[in-house]
Design an enzyme around this catalytic site. Structure first.
Site, PDB file in Angstrom:
ATOM      1  N   ARG A  23       0.762  -1.539   0.083  1.00 44.80           N
ATOM      2  CA  ARG A  23       0.305   0.231  -0.091  1.00 44.80           C
ATOM      3  C   ARG A  23       0.667   1.521  -0.156  1.00 44.80           C
ATOM      4  O   ARG A  23      -0.063   2.048   0.293  1.00 44.80           O
ATOM      5  CB  ARG A  23      -0.915   0.133   1.032  1.00 44.80           C
ATOM      6  CG  ARG A  23      -2.045  -0.520   0.781  1.00 44.80           C
ATOM      7  CD  ARG A  23      -3.345  -0.295  -0.008  1.00 44.80           C
ATOM      8  NE  ARG A  23      -4.432  -1.763  -0.192  1.00 44.80           N
ATOM      9  CZ  ARG A  23      -5.609  -1.525   0.361  1.00 44.80           C
ATOM     10  NH1 ARG A  23      -5.636  -0.979   1.353  1.00 44.80           N
ATOM     11  NH2 ARG A  23      -6.654  -2.746  -0.118  1.00 44.80           N
ATOM     12  N   ARG A  27      -3.050   6.296   0.363  1.00 47.53           N
ATOM     13  CA  ARG A  27      -3.682   7.890   1.708  1.00 47.53           C
ATOM     14  C   ARG A  27      -2.340   8.698   2.091  1.00 47.53           C
ATOM     15  O   ARG A  27      -2.658   9.818   2.889  1.00 47.53           O
ATOM     16  CB  ARG A  27      -4.823   7.639   1.477  1.00 47.53           C
ATOM     17  CG  ARG A  27      -6.314   7.591   1.099  1.00 47.53           C
ATOM     18  CD  ARG A  27      -7.604   6.764   1.845  1.00 47.53           C
ATOM     19  NE  ARG A  27      -7.270   5.482   2.631  1.00 47.53           N
ATOM     20  CZ  ARG A  27      -8.166   4.988   2.552  1.00 47.53           C
ATOM     21  NH1 ARG A  27      -9.034   4.889   2.940  1.00 47.53           N
ATOM     22  NH2 ARG A  27      -7.752   3.705   3.171  1.00 47.53           N
ATOM     23  N   ARG A  36      -6.077  11.809  -6.066  1.00 41.78           N
ATOM     24  CA  ARG A  36      -7.355  10.843  -6.074  1.00 41.78           C
ATOM     25  C   ARG A  36      -8.430  11.750  -6.236  1.00 41.78           C
ATOM     26  O   ARG A  36      -9.597  11.674  -6.822  1.00 41.78           O
ATOM     27  CB  ARG A  36      -7.197  10.585  -5.048  1.00 41.78           C
ATOM     28  CG  ARG A  36      -8.334   9.863  -3.987  1.00 41.78           C
ATOM     29  CD  ARG A  36      -8.213   8.232  -4.743  1.00 41.78           C
ATOM     30  NE  ARG A  36      -9.653   7.729  -3.488  1.00 41.78           N
ATOM     31  CZ  ARG A  36     -10.727   7.876  -2.881  1.00 41.78           C
ATOM     32  NH1 ARG A  36     -11.315   9.228  -3.600  1.00 41.78           N
ATOM     33  NH2 ARG A  36     -11.472   7.388  -2.069  1.00 41.78           N
ATOM     34  N   ASP A  73      -6.306  -2.170  -7.944  1.00 42.06           N
ATOM     35  CA  ASP A  73      -7.161  -3.257  -6.702  1.00 42.06           C
ATOM     36  C   ASP A  73      -7.848  -4.554  -7.402  1.00 42.06           C
ATOM     37  O   ASP A  73      -7.595  -4.718  -8.331  1.00 42.06           O
ATOM     38  CB  ASP A  73      -8.276  -1.534  -6.668  1.00 42.06           C
ATOM     39  CG  ASP A  73      -9.137  -2.880  -5.057  1.00 42.06           C
ATOM     40  OD1 ASP A  73      -8.349  -2.013  -3.888  1.00 42.06           O
ATOM     41  OD2 ASP A  73      -9.712  -3.814  -4.809  1.00 42.06           O
ATOM     42  N   TYR A 151     -15.152 -11.735  -0.873  1.00 40.90           N
ATOM     43  CA  TYR A 151     -16.072 -10.659  -0.924  1.00 40.90           C
ATOM     44  C   TYR A 151     -17.236 -11.213  -2.371  1.00 40.90           C
ATOM     45  O   TYR A 151     -18.247 -10.111  -2.028  1.00 40.90           O
ATOM     46  CB  TYR A 151     -14.854  -9.480  -1.597  1.00 40.90           C
ATOM     47  CG  TYR A 151     -14.023  -8.821  -1.358  1.00 40.90           C
ATOM     48  CD1 TYR A 151     -14.324  -7.830  -0.401  1.00 40.90           C
ATOM     49  CD2 TYR A 151     -12.930  -9.209  -0.755  1.00 40.90           C
ATOM     50  CE1 TYR A 151     -13.374  -7.495   0.463  1.00 40.90           C
ATOM     51  CE2 TYR A 151     -11.996  -8.402  -0.443  1.00 40.90           C
ATOM     52  CZ  TYR A 151     -12.277  -7.717   0.299  1.00 40.90           C
ATOM     53  OH  TYR A 151     -11.411  -7.480   1.417  1.00 40.90           O
TER      54      TYR A 151
END
Ligand code: CP3
Length: 346
Positions: A23, A27, A36, A73, A151
């Site tokens: 990652r 962010r 973003r 992703d 998921y």
């Protein structure tokens, strides 16, 4: 130019142990947040090769890691198979219509048709390769079929995995059919990523530890072995990193076979244990506890002890899972520099 990162994945001697962070494009970087905001939402960023390329390269320039990881992703695969993916602010990924039956699965697009829809990923890779410096490697990635299936069946992240585990024990055939269909797409998707230019593959089995040890091979590992065998038969020189998170309790039982080059050690698995059980078979990657990054002292303590334990090489520095959004950038830079210096060999 030989890339130190690729050499390290293949177990060759390198001047120092290379480092990257899971990652690392995300962010905690103000520069990421800017792009973003321009993109609008997270999926639009994944779908835009120019912007996805820009954020992929940010951690190379800003924190100095030895490899870039493609910005995308794992969930773009089920999305392109026909499941409607959205990212709800503060709640993470959501599929509006989770899989419940064979009929639901039959409606999904599979194989080449699904893999061909991911052109924005392949275009992003081509752009990155044009701009990435020759001495840095590009890591492409995918989710493990099991992690993707959690998921697709739960419809979102879960703490208990009760819906997919109910399927595991009461309708294993359906779960295997889901895993097999996803595996086919993943194989072709990774083949196309390699053809587009990635140097290294990483497979994320982030929810490996949700499966009880005696079922792990049947429902996850063997599908990843199938993916690795397929890729290695076509691209024997492309290293494959396997990251099954949380598997300390069954580290030697099922995990010693497979055509992987590197084993990603998560932060809850002691590196010394991984070295003892798996170090002869795989180069080991990891495994600093990601929240140590909040403290330079805690970071230093861990990096120094990892450097000492792995001083003979066959190691790639990384965190034992993803970096968190509120980590100071300065501390991430400190970690990277420290790893490179602490492992320097003459
Ligand atoms: O540097 C990188 O690693 C960038 C590429 C990357 C992302 N997701 C970007 C992302 C990678 C390799 C992933 C993999 C991924 N995605 C995994 C496996 C890795 C792991 O952490 O175990 C999983 C389980 C997912 C699914 C996913 N995507 C979740 C659960 C979330 C929400 C998490 C959160 O922190 O909000 C995402 C969104 C996501 N994927 C973000 C990023 C940078 C945050 C989106 C944003 O708000 O900008």
């Amino acid at each position: 130019m030989s890339k130190i990162f690729i050499d390290a994945c293949l177990g060759k001697e390198t001047p120092y142990t290379p480092v990257w962070m899971m990652r690392q494009a995300g962010r905690y970087l103000p520069e990421y947040m800017e792009v973003r905001a321009k993109a609008g939402d997270f999926l639009s960023l994944c779908h835009n090769p120019e912007m996805a390329c820009e954020v992929t390269l940010q951690p190379i320039d800003i924190v100095g890691v030895d490899a870039a990881i493609l910005f995308s992703d794992i969930l773009v695969i089920p999305d392109e198979m026909g499941m409607d993916l959205s990212f709800v602010k503060g709640e993470g990924p959501k599929f509006s219509d989770p899989l419940e039956s064979q009929e639901d699965l039959d409606r999904l697009i599979g194989g080449e048709e699904a893999a061909s829809k991911l052109t924005y990923v392949y275009d992003t890779i081509k752009l990155i390769k044009e701009r990435l410096s020759d001495d840095k490697a590009l890591i492409g990635f995918c989710g493990a079929p099991w992690t993707l299936a959690t998921y697709m069946i739960e419809g979102q992240g879960t703490k208990t995995y009760n819906i997919c585990k109910k399927m595991m024990y009461s309708n294993p055939e359906l779960l295997h059919n889901i895993l097999a269909k996803v595996t086919e797409v993943v194989k072709l998707y990774m083949e196309k990523q390699i053809e587009a230019g990635i140097d290294v593959v990483q497979i994320f089995d982030s929810w490996a530890s949700a499966i009880e040890p005696s079922k792990y091979d049947e429902f996850s590992w063997k599908y990843m072995v199938e993916i690795a065998d397929y890729l290695k038969s076509k691209f024997p020189d492309t290293p494959i990193i396997m990251f099954p998170k949380g598997v300390a309790s069954f580290i030697e039982q099922d995990l010693v076979y497979g055509n992987f080059d590197v084993f990603g050690v998560d932060w809850s698995t002691p590196m010394a244990l991984a070295k003892e059980k798996l170090g002869d078979k795989y180069v080991l990657q990891g495994n600093m506890e990601p929240t140590r990054l909040y403290s330079k002292e805690a970071t230093k303590e861990c990096v120094e002890s990892l450097a000492e334990l792995m001083k003979d090489g066959r190691h790639i520095f990384n965190l034992g899972h993803g970096i968190l959004p509120d980590v100071p950038v300065e501390n991430a830079k400190y970690f990277v520099k420290l790893c490179q210096e602490a492992s320097k060999r003459d």
